[in-house]
Motif scaffolding. Structure first.
Motif, mmCIF file in Angstrom:
data_model
loop_
_atom_site.group_PDB
_atom_site.id
_atom_site.type_symbol
_atom_site.label_atom_id
_atom_site.label_comp_id
_atom_site.label_asym_id
_atom_site.label_seq_id
_atom_site.Cartn_x
_atom_site.Cartn_y
_atom_site.Cartn_z
ATOM 1 N N LYS A 146 11.334 65.371 34.061
ATOM 2 C CA LYS A 146 12.398 65.629 35.021
ATOM 3 C C LYS A 146 13.711 65.738 34.273
ATOM 4 O O LYS A 146 13.995 64.978 33.357
ATOM 5 C CB LYS A 146 12.475 64.504 36.046
ATOM 6 N N THR A 147 14.495 66.715 34.670
ATOM 7 C CA THR A 147 15.787 66.886 34.031
ATOM 8 C C THR A 147 16.844 66.147 34.840
ATOM 9 O O THR A 147 16.727 66.002 36.053
ATOM 10 C CB THR A 147 16.172 68.369 33.928
ATOM 11 N N LYS A 148 17.850 65.695 34.161
ATOM 12 C CA LYS A 148 18.951 65.024 34.832
ATOM 13 C C LYS A 148 19.792 66.075 35.531
ATOM 14 O O LYS A 148 20.034 67.156 35.001
ATOM 15 C CB LYS A 148 19.818 64.277 33.825
ATOM 16 N N LYS A 149 20.215 65.753 36.714
ATOM 17 C CA LYS A 149 21.085 66.676 37.434
ATOM 18 C C LYS A 149 22.508 66.445 36.948
ATOM 19 O O LYS A 149 23.085 65.382 37.167
ATOM 20 C CB LYS A 149 20.976 66.461 38.939
ATOM 21 N N ASN A 150 23.040 67.436 36.276
ATOM 22 C CA ASN A 150 24.403 67.334 35.791
ATOM 23 C C ASN A 150 25.359 67.745 36.893
ATOM 24 O O ASN A 150 25.105 68.705 37.613
ATOM 25 C CB ASN A 150 24.607 68.247 34.572
ATOM 26 N N PRO A 151 26.448 67.036 37.034
ATOM 27 C CA PRO A 151 27.414 67.449 38.052
ATOM 28 C C PRO A 151 27.969 68.828 37.699
ATOM 29 O O PRO A 151 28.149 69.163 36.534
ATOM 30 C CB PRO A 151 28.497 66.369 37.986
ATOM 31 N N ALA A 152 28.190 69.619 38.705
ATOM 32 C CA ALA A 152 28.705 70.972 38.483
ATOM 33 C C ALA A 152 30.119 70.895 37.923
ATOM 34 O O ALA A 152 30.869 69.961 38.208
ATOM 35 C CB ALA A 152 28.706 71.746 39.787
ATOM 36 N N THR A 153 30.451 71.856 37.119
ATOM 37 C CA THR A 153 31.806 71.914 36.595
ATOM 38 C C THR A 153 32.751 72.222 37.748
ATOM 39 O O THR A 153 32.321 72.739 38.790
ATOM 40 C CB THR A 153 31.917 72.981 35.485
ATOM 41 N N PRO A 154 34.021 71.936 37.608
ATOM 42 C CA PRO A 154 34.958 72.103 38.721
ATOM 43 C C PRO A 154 34.920 73.493 39.368
ATOM 44 O O PRO A 154 35.045 73.612 40.569
ATOM 45 C CB PRO A 154 36.319 71.833 38.093
ATOM 46 N N ASN A 155 34.714 74.542 38.577
ATOM 47 C CA ASN A 155 34.706 75.882 39.161
ATOM 48 C C ASN A 155 33.307 76.307 39.597
ATOM 49 O O ASN A 155 33.116 77.422 40.041
ATOM 50 C CB ASN A 155 35.305 76.900 38.189
ATOM 51 N N GLY A 156 32.309 75.427 39.484
ATOM 52 C CA GLY A 156 30.968 75.712 39.968
ATOM 53 C C GLY A 156 30.120 76.547 39.030
ATOM 54 O O GLY A 156 29.044 76.970 39.401
ATOM 55 N N THR A 157 30.540 76.774 37.805
ATOM 56 C CA THR A 157 29.738 77.549 36.873
ATOM 57 C C THR A 157 29.072 76.625 35.872
ATOM 58 O O THR A 157 29.523 75.503 35.638
ATOM 59 C CB THR A 157 30.604 78.577 36.107
ATOM 60 N N MET A 158 28.004 77.104 35.301
ATOM 61 C CA MET A 158 27.288 76.324 34.297
ATOM 62 C C MET A 158 27.636 76.871 32.922
ATOM 63 O O MET A 158 27.910 78.061 32.758
ATOM 64 C CB MET A 158 25.776 76.435 34.521
ATOM 65 N N SER A 159 27.571 75.991 31.931
ATOM 66 C CA SER A 159 27.799 76.437 30.558
ATOM 67 C C SER A 159 26.618 77.285 30.118
ATOM 68 O O SER A 159 25.564 77.298 30.751
ATOM 69 C CB SER A 159 27.957 75.234 29.629
ATOM 70 N N ARG A 160 26.782 77.990 29.033
ATOM 71 C CA ARG A 160 25.708 78.833 28.512
ATOM 72 C C ARG A 160 24.476 77.990 28.187
ATOM 73 O O ARG A 160 23.346 78.377 28.465
ATOM 74 C CB ARG A 160 26.202 79.578 27.251
ATOM 75 N N GLU A 161 24.708 76.815 27.632
ATOM 76 C CA GLU A 161 23.590 75.916 27.300
ATOM 77 C C GLU A 161 22.852 75.483 28.566
ATOM 78 O O GLU A 161 21.628 75.472 28.610
ATOM 79 C CB GLU A 161 24.103 74.693 26.552
ATOM 80 N N GLU A 162 23.586 75.135 29.612
ATOM 81 C CA GLU A 162 22.966 74.735 30.870
ATOM 82 C C GLU A 162 22.185 75.893 31.488
ATOM 83 O O GLU A 162 21.102 75.692 32.039
ATOM 84 C CB GLU A 162 24.031 74.249 31.851
ATOM 85 N N GLN A 163 22.724 77.104 31.389
ATOM 86 C CA GLN A 163 22.026 78.279 31.905
ATOM 87 C C GLN A 163 20.709 78.491 31.167
ATOM 88 O O GLN A 163 19.671 78.769 31.790
ATOM 89 C CB GLN A 163 22.894 79.527 31.772
#
Length: 67
Positions: A4-21
């Protein structure tokens, strides 16, 4: 098998980093491969596949009943 992966809180603008993608894409691809393997096993021998999973389900249900 799958962890199971940890749910990371979304960044303030709602986008994910390239690594998260990439991690998300990797997770989805792993799920797809696992699904396709199970589908292939079922198509090759449905009775054996169902019997295998039936036994696993019954063995798990017995553990719950005995507690």
């Amino acid at each position: 098998m799958a962890k199971k992966t940890k749910k990371n809180p979304a960044t303030p603008n709602g986008t994910m980093s390239r690594e998260e993608q990439l991690e998300r894409e990797n997770e989805l691809l792993r799920l797809e491969v696992a699904y396709l393997k199970k589908l292939k096993a079922f198509q090759e021998n449905p009775n054996a596949y169902l019997e295998k999973h039936k036994q696993r389900w019954h063995s798990n249900s017995k553990k719950k009943d005995s507690e």
